[in-house]
Enzyme design. Sequence first.
Site, PDB file in Angstrom:
ATOM      1  CG  HIS A   1      -5.129  -3.282   0.466  1.00 18.73           C
ATOM      2  ND1 HIS A   1      -4.777  -2.774  -0.767  1.00 18.73           N
ATOM      3  CD2 HIS A   1      -4.500  -2.476   1.372  1.00 18.73           C
ATOM      4  CE1 HIS A   1      -3.997  -1.723  -0.624  1.00 18.73           C
ATOM      5  NE2 HIS A   1      -3.809  -1.531   0.665  1.00 18.73           N
TER       6      HIS A   1
ATOM      7  CG  ASP B   1      -5.939  -4.764  -3.554  1.00 18.40           C
ATOM      8  OD1 ASP B   1      -6.132  -3.797  -2.801  1.00 18.40           O
ATOM      9  OD2 ASP B   1      -4.864  -5.375  -3.644  1.00 18.40           O
TER      10      ASP B   1
ATOM     11  CB  SER C   1      -0.968  -0.041   1.192  1.00 19.99           C
ATOM     12  OG  SER C   1      -2.045   0.834   1.013  1.00 19.99           O
TER      13      SER C   1
END
Length: 340
Positions: A318, A291, A151
Amino acid sequence: MATKLILIPSRKPQSNMHLEQINTQLISPKLATRASCPGLLQTSPRPVKFGTKSTAPSTVPPPNTLGTRPLVVLHGGPGLTSAYVLPLSNLTTTLSLPVIIYDQLGNGRSTHLPDKLHDTTFWSEDLFLLELKLLLEHLGIYDNYDLFGNSWGGMLAARHAANQPGGLKKLIIMSAPASLDLWMANQSVLRSNLPQEIQETLLRCEKEGKTDSTEYQEGIKVYSGRHLCTVDPMPEELKESFVAAMGDPTVYHTMYGPNRFNVTGTLKTWSIIDDLPKINVPTLLTNGATDEASDSCVSPYFKLIPRVKWVHFAKSSHMAHFEEPKKFYSVLGSFLIDDD
């Protein structure tokens, strides 16, 4: 046996110090062995052995003397902690790969600076790039390391790689958007697919400034259960990271914004797209089928990085390392130990 070492900042910097002076203090750590706490460094003394989108308590020497290239792990947020990426230390157990995991400045066991909330000149991408560089230098691995980021951590890792540091050998970008414009466009799409009553609750709470309310957080919980982590109940490591972030939201609120659907911070215009061709190391790109970093968010990495492999986890969002751990660690391990 793998040893866990935690990096403890030596002392809190003065607010009027130069950026590099601040980070030099923060990354001049004391090294302490702690067998029961989340370690920032996990190593094993035994050494071991790339690239299309596919579905899919004893002291040890520092990593640069182990004969095996270490993997440095960057957690997300910005503003989360390293707790949720600690499972990556499995690579130490299974493949004898040194794994270095640390809390970024303002998070977890690193120095907290709540007095710098909304200080956009302090909380910047450059701050964390410098922190990473100083850490690599301090550990003596700046000339030979691999880098993993999830991320926000993937965004930071990509920028670091685009600067072409000579010692970086392999890059893993996990569920990271190539730009915040792409990210926010996708957030809008995903939010529009939530049940209508939840969409209305989120919108009303945002208009009324009640994003800290229980009903708003319940709506976020539904969204997160679809697009952040589909494991129910949420893994304890991930929960720990979010609890810590809510306890001190300084970094998140300054760099990102008040909530996941409203980017107002220093990262609002962030993009790595123009610099992606500069990444000159073998790269593994991953994301999940549901995601929040959807295919549209990550595809520029695949299109523009010269040597890249894209792996898509069909049963993940994710956090594929929690959602499809067997496949995730197989993919990651193969990429790290295979010859280029």
